[in-house]
Design an enzyme around this catalytic site. Structure first.
Site, PDB file in Angstrom:
ATOM      1  N   SER A 251      -6.272   3.406   9.025  1.00 50.61           N
ATOM      2  CA  SER A 251      -7.365   3.204   8.264  1.00 50.61           C
ATOM      3  C   SER A 251      -7.523   1.554   8.808  1.00 50.61           C
ATOM      4  O   SER A 251      -6.850   0.934   9.561  1.00 50.61           O
ATOM      5  CB  SER A 251      -7.097   3.034   6.901  1.00 50.61           C
ATOM      6  OG  SER A 251      -5.583   2.185   6.704  1.00 50.61           O
ATOM      7  N   LYS A 252      -8.479   0.958   7.995  1.00 49.84           N
ATOM      8  CA  LYS A 252      -9.057  -0.442   8.405  1.00 49.84           C
ATOM      9  C   LYS A 252      -7.835  -1.285   8.194  1.00 49.84           C
ATOM     10  O   LYS A 252      -7.430  -2.387   9.010  1.00 49.84           O
ATOM     11  CB  LYS A 252     -10.152  -0.988   7.428  1.00 49.84           C
ATOM     12  CG  LYS A 252     -11.673  -0.076   8.002  1.00 49.84           C
ATOM     13  CD  LYS A 252     -12.549  -0.892   7.207  1.00 49.84           C
ATOM     14  CE  LYS A 252     -14.005  -0.139   7.677  1.00 49.84           C
ATOM     15  NZ  LYS A 252     -15.191  -0.890   6.856  1.00 49.84           N
ATOM     16  N   ARG A 253      -6.685  -1.135   7.157  1.00 55.10           N
ATOM     17  CA  ARG A 253      -5.845  -2.011   7.049  1.00 55.10           C
ATOM     18  C   ARG A 253      -4.906  -1.854   7.877  1.00 55.10           C
ATOM     19  O   ARG A 253      -3.929  -2.840   8.276  1.00 55.10           O
ATOM     20  CB  ARG A 253      -5.146  -1.535   5.586  1.00 55.10           C
ATOM     21  CG  ARG A 253      -4.289  -0.216   5.662  1.00 55.10           C
ATOM     22  CD  ARG A 253      -3.981   0.051   4.027  1.00 55.10           C
ATOM     23  NE  ARG A 253      -3.332   1.421   3.977  1.00 55.10           N
ATOM     24  CZ  ARG A 253      -2.243   1.478   4.236  1.00 55.10           C
ATOM     25  NH1 ARG A 253      -1.189   0.413   4.640  1.00 55.10           N
ATOM     26  NH2 ARG A 253      -1.500   2.822   4.074  1.00 55.10           N
ATOM     27  N   HIS A 254      -4.870  -0.979   8.759  1.00 58.06           N
ATOM     28  CA  HIS A 254      -4.083  -0.742   9.858  1.00 58.06           C
ATOM     29  C   HIS A 254      -4.348  -1.206  11.055  1.00 58.06           C
ATOM     30  O   HIS A 254      -3.831  -1.478  12.133  1.00 58.06           O
ATOM     31  CB  HIS A 254      -3.524   0.928  10.318  1.00 58.06           C
ATOM     32  CG  HIS A 254      -2.825   1.756   9.198  1.00 58.06           C
ATOM     33  ND1 HIS A 254      -3.091   2.589   8.447  1.00 58.06           N
ATOM     34  CD2 HIS A 254      -1.609   1.236   8.524  1.00 58.06           C
ATOM     35  CE1 HIS A 254      -2.384   3.107   7.632  1.00 58.06           C
ATOM     36  NE2 HIS A 254      -1.426   2.228   7.536  1.00 58.06           N
TER      37      HIS A 254
END
Length: 478
Positions: A251-254
């Site tokens: 995801s974007k946080r990754h």
């Protein structure tokens, strides 16, 4: 139907393709898929084609298409020929559906949306798979309503199995009773994605379809379409997806960002190619390698089945290695591009000259181009320098006085070189019974505004005699 054997590469030229939908940026998973296709094609001296799957007109935008082009160009993944617009070929897709009607591998379905939904709800209530079995499958022309809209559906086999010999996943088998009669042409005359992909891949001469394993079930359905059209099936290779460091879906946080975000964070495209190639593919224990080596080594036999894990620390470490391996000229060019993007102005000729001279010392510690530029910030700074808060504590009344005394000795330097400047500074510190750091660190702050920089004598040489003395003077008592 079984896919062609892997040795098909020996009988026909390899052609791969990357086929993104232009609904957003080129994300990191798409970039890895494009890279694998590109490496495989280049390894076999084949072709790497680009197709923009823009049939979803509501979500496809010219801006997203351009972002894909720019992302691939920055990654250094050049494609052969012109990019193909899938939307421009919808007439050909519809023609293929009509061809399947004529040869009996597809049929007209006059079922309404309400009838289909009702049938699926009933199947769900009876705890059956929510597959729609069209009552029109075996109807003849005599049964067709006059002037009523209809969809074209694939007449999928009801018995037996569909087998795909996948070059990554191995032999994958589906019971045909699990594969429904998918729609090929909607009642409004618009072809579906599944049909369009098959027609385009066939007519573009694609020999190997390398894509994410979330498309694995599509391979079974598309195999049936190939069979219905009487065409050879390409070799499939479904590569595992990329997960975050915690094993969850990326995801974007990754780090599931567009490739332009990595460019803006200061990563080199060659480092991105190196790092992404290592996600689910390996060549022995090699971690750092050039793009030329990746092309030489790449093969589908070394692609694993397990999901890869994206790790920013490993990416940064690898990027640092590529920075140190790059030529100074390559880094100056890359830094000039990043500087212009950040500061909205180009580097001056003098700044380029100074940056070139300082580059050997600058690149040793930097993990990104942004870090490298930050460390080189003293080159682009104008007087009086903005001293960082944590650095200002090194400029006390005593250290300012010491720097003032050092200045007179530096003015006597006959050769403004690192060797002579180091000798002068060390002798000055010894004569005053000071540790070298008590002189060098305030000097560093006065010249760069920071506590961390390349070697202080390298900094002085880069700045030159006049600028060095002027910056020291700005921080010393009059």
């Amino acid at each position: 139907m079984t896919a062609p054997a892997a040795d098909a590469t020996e009988t026909r030229p390899v052609v791969t393709r990357f086929a993104p939908s232009p609904t957003g940026f080129l994300h990191i998973g798409g970039a890895r898929t494009a890279l694998f296709n590109w490496l495989f094609a280049r390894h076999h001296d084949g072709k790497f084609l680009l197709r923009i799957e823009d049939t979803d007109r509501a979500r496809s935008t010219p801006e997203a298409t351009e972002a894909i082009f720019e992302g691939l160009k920055w990654m250094g993944l050049d494609w052969d020929g012109e990019a193909v617009s899938q939307f421009s070929r919808i007439d050909r897709h519809a023609e293929a559906a009509r061809q399947m009607l004529e040869n009996g591998s597809a049929y007209r379905c006059y079922a309404t949306k309400e009838e289909i939904n009702a049938a699926r709800e009933q199947a769900k209530a009876e705890k059956r798979p929510p597959r729609f079995d069209s009552p029109w499958r075996d109807k003849t022309e005599a049964d067709w309503p006059v002037d009523a809209p209809y969809a074209v559906r694939l007449k999928a086999p009801r018995e037996g199995e569909t087998v795909v010999e996948d070059q990554v996943q191995g032999t994958v088998t589906w019971g045909n009773d699990q594969l429904d009669d998918l729609i090929l042409l909607r009642s409004d005359g618009v072809p579906t994605y599944m049909l369009a992909v098959v027609v385009d891949d066939h007519e573009m001469g694609v020999t190997h379809v390398i894509r994410g394993d979330d498309h694995l079930t599509n391979a079974a359905r598309q195999t049936l379409i190939y069979k219905g059209l009487g065409w050879d099936t390409p070799i499939f290779a479904h590569i595992p997806l990329i997960h975050g460091p915690d094993g969850a879906k990326l995801s974007k946080r990754h780090g599931a960002l567009g490739v332009e975000a990595y460019r803006d964070m200061g990563y080199l495209p060659e480092a991105m190619r190196n790092y992404l190639a290592r996600l689910s593919w390996s060549h022995g224990d090699e971690e750092f390698f050039t793009t030329e080596q990746a092309i030489e080594w790449f093969g589908l036999d070394a692609v694993g089945k397990s999901a890869a894990r994206f790790d920013f620390d490993k990416l940064e470490n690898l990027n640092g290695q590529h920075i140190r391996a790059a030529t100074d000229a390559r880094l100056v060019e890359a830094c000039a591009e990043r500087f212009a993007a950040r500061e909205d102005r180009p580097l001056t000729e003098q700044e380029i000259t100074d940056l070139t001279g300082a580059m050997p010392g600058l690149k040793d510690r930097a993990k990104t181009l942004n870090e490298l530029l930050d460390t080189a910030g003293y080159i682009f700074a104008s007087r009086p320098l903005n001293i960082e808060e944590k650095a200002s504590k090194h400029l006390t009344d005593d250290t300012r006085k010491t720097l003032g005394e050092l200045t007179s000795h530096l003015r006597e330097a006959t050769d403004w070189s690192t060797e002579q400047l180091e000798a002068i500074t060390k002798t000055f510190a010894e004569n005053r019974e000071l540790k070298l750091g008590k002189v060098a660190q305030p000097l560093r702050v006065a010249l760069t505004g920071r506590t961390i920089s390349p070697g202080i004598y390298d900094v002085m040489v880069t700045l030159g005699r006049d600028e060095t003395l002027a910056r020291i003077s700005d921080q010393t008592p009059t």
